[in-house]
Design a protein around this motif. Structure first.
Motif, short mmCIF file in Angstrom:
data_model
loop_
_atom_site.label_atom_id
_atom_site.label_comp_id
_atom_site.label_asym_id
_atom_site.label_seq_id
_atom_site.Cartn_x
_atom_site.Cartn_y
_atom_site.Cartn_z
N ALA A 254 -7.17 19.93 2.32
CA ALA A 254 -6.12 20.22 1.34
C ALA A 254 -5.74 21.70 1.39
CB ALA A 254 -6.59 19.85 -0.06
N PHE A 255 -6.72 22.57 1.52
CA PHE A 255 -6.45 24.01 1.56
C PHE A 255 -5.62 24.36 2.79
CE2 PHE A 255 -7.57 28.38 2.71
CZ PHE A 255 -7.26 29.03 1.53
N VAL B 269 0.75 14.26 7.43
CA VAL B 269 -0.69 14.22 7.73
C VAL B 269 -1.45 13.56 6.58
CG1 VAL B 269 -2.76 15.64 8.03
CG2 VAL B 269 -0.68 16.19 9.30
N THR B 270 -1.08 13.89 5.35
CA THR B 270 -1.71 13.29 4.19
C THR B 270 -1.60 11.78 4.22
OG1 THR B 270 -1.31 15.22 2.80
CG2 THR B 270 -1.67 13.14 1.67
N GLU C 39 -4.50 11.97 -4.70
CA GLU C 39 -5.44 13.05 -4.93
C GLU C 39 -5.20 14.22 -3.99
OE1 GLU C 39 -9.45 11.76 -4.72
OE2 GLU C 39 -9.37 10.57 -6.55
N LEU C 40 -5.02 13.90 -2.68
CA LEU C 40 -4.81 14.98 -1.72
C LEU C 40 -3.47 15.66 -1.97
CD1 LEU C 40 -5.75 16.58 0.66
CD2 LEU C 40 -4.89 14.80 2.19
N ASN D 72 7.26 7.16 -1.98
CA ASN D 72 8.35 7.29 -1.02
C ASN D 72 7.89 7.14 0.42
OD1 ASN D 72 10.16 7.69 -3.10
ND2 ASN D 72 10.09 9.92 -2.97
N LEU D 73 6.63 7.41 0.71
CA LEU D 73 6.12 7.28 2.07
C LEU D 73 5.56 5.89 2.35
CD1 LEU D 73 4.38 10.74 2.65
CD2 LEU D 73 6.74 10.06 3.08
N ASP D 74 5.60 5.00 1.37
CA ASP D 74 5.07 3.64 1.53
C ASP D 74 6.03 2.71 2.25
OD1 ASP D 74 2.65 4.15 0.35
OD2 ASP D 74 3.21 3.39 -1.62
N TYR D 75 7.32 3.02 2.24
CA TYR D 75 8.32 2.06 2.71
C TYR D 75 8.42 1.99 4.23
CZ TYR D 75 9.66 2.57 -2.17
OH TYR D 75 9.64 2.62 -3.55
N PHE D 76 7.99 3.05 4.93
CA PHE D 76 8.11 3.10 6.38
C PHE D 76 6.78 3.52 7.00
CE2 PHE D 76 12.17 4.37 4.45
CZ PHE D 76 12.97 3.31 4.87
#
Length: 406
Positions: free
Chosen positions: A10-11, A120-121, A132-133, A330-334
């Motif tokens: 995360a950092f 990357v997350t 969380e990340l 928003n990153l779940d659809y593709f």
């Protein structure tokens, strides 16, 4: 344990993503000096900000897709090193035109860290862990807009405005080294897709047929717009509304960031306790309250500092809870093109900043209640787009998709 995801990752991702806001905010205290040295007006000086943001937004559309083809790690390092060289152009620019070119190049490469941190997350985590990340990154990332104008103010006073760009170049170079040694590739070759410009544009156009995704990225953009207005207008707000000086930006930014960090830290706890839908509606209600109260307080009573910041503090706290939820949504659809999805999301976020710099700041300049009226407008738009997301998300998710968010 408050967070279960790796703090070191995360950092690193947050530090890389800080390049964007550092580029926008650190040099703001020196805008007057830049205009004076190059013999241009205040409007021309602000064009170096809007030009940077426009290029940042446009490049955001492509950097994620390029990383889908070449991998996250190599694109991250290449972008950061190219950004560092662009900073040096600004630092050594003999005239306004070359300085503007440097700012345009900075915008083209600065999006790398911000977009790829999201990609990357989502490559590594899903559901609650992804939230969380994202929240943990937001906690660290929040330091950039808080300390950037403070650092910039002191650099300008002590060493002149050019020192800001030496600082930015050094920071980007260190992040490129850290990426080389610490970040492993998260997008393996067997999952990569070839980069072709025309098919990419077609894919982007097709992605907007996903109503939930389109509404979601608009929602994320409006959420961000309300808070970032105070960064875009920081010179005006600090000097004309608050009546303070060039080294006093901390009096505006530190309270905002402090409450934003608090919201980011407890985002996943709030979502786990209430559920994502109820958590979102609670934060939207707070945005309405903040906007209405802020307009009334600053229009009728002209409340002094720090009460004049009440609305944006409440709004920023609510925003820090909403954004991690919306980012993961928003990153779940593709799932096969998360870099592309992250690029589009970043485009809308940066466009919100550009709109603030080019449109809202001239409109609200010098009036605290007008700043708060924009917060209320953004809260309304967030609620409208969130309703669309709720109604269309189930049918817009890919077949067989399973997530803790649903």
């Amino acid at each position: 344990m408050l967070f279960s995801v790796p703090k070191s990752l995360a950092f690193l991702l947050a530090m890389c993503s800080m390049v964007g806001p550092l580029s926008a905010n650190t040099y703001m205290p020196g805008l007057g000096m830049i205009a004076e040295e190059y013999g241009v007006g205040e409007v021309a000086a602000y064009q170096t900000l809007s030009s940077y943001l426009i290029c940042f937004a446009l490049s955001s559309l492509f950097v994620g897709a390029i990383s889908d083809s070449l991998g996250r790690r190599s694109v991250m390092m290449g972008g950061l090193l190219s950004y560092a060289l662009s900073c040096m152009i600004c630092a050594f620019s003999p005239n306004y035109e070359s300085f503007l070119v440097g700012r345009i190049l900075m915008g083209l490469f600065a999006s790398t860290g911000t977009v790829l941190a999201m990609a990357v997350t989502r490559d590594l985590f899903s559901g609650r862990q992804a939230q969380e990340l994202t929240s943990l990154i937001a906690v660290i990332f929040a330091l950039a807009p808080a300390f950037a104008p403070i650092i910039g103010g002191w650099l300008v006073v002590l060493f002149g405005w050019r020192s800001v760009f030496f600082f930015l170049a050094g920071f980007a170079f260190l992040m490129a080294l850290a990426t080389f040694f610490l970040l492993k590739e998260t997008h393996p070759e067997d999952k990569r897709t070839a980069f072709h410009f025309v098919p990419l544009v077609t894919t982007y156009a097709h992605s907007f047929k996903n109503v939930a995704f389109t509404a979601g990225v608009f929602c994320n953009g409006f959420v961000f717009m309300g808070s970032i207005l105070f960064s875009a207008g920081a010179p005006d707000y600090v000097e004309n509304v608050m009546g303070m000086g060039v080294t006093d930006f901390g009096y505006l930014m530190l309270p905002l960031i402090g409450f934003s960090v608090t919201g980011s830290i407890f985002c996943t706890k709030i979502a786990a306790r209430l559920g994502e839908v109820k958590a979102m509606w609670l934060q939207i209600a707070l945005m309405y309250i903040a906007g209405i109260a802020g307009v009334v307080m600053n229009y009728i009573w002209h409340v002094p500092y720090p009460l004049c910041l009440f609305a944006v503090i409440v709004y920023s706290t609510a925003m820090s809870v909403i954004r991690p939820i919306m980012t993961v949504y928003n990153l779940d659809y593709f799932p096969q093109n998360r870099g592309m999805a992250a690029s589009i999301q970043q485009f809308f976020q940066t466009s919100a900043f550009a709109i603030c710099a080019a449109l809202w700041v001239p409109v609200v300049m010098g009036q605290a209640w007008k700043y708060d009226a924009v917060l209320l407008f953004c809260g309304v738009m967030v609620s409208v787009t969130w309703i669309i997301v709720l109604k269309t998300r189930p049918r817009c998710l890919p077949k067989g998709f399973q997530s803790e968010n649903c």
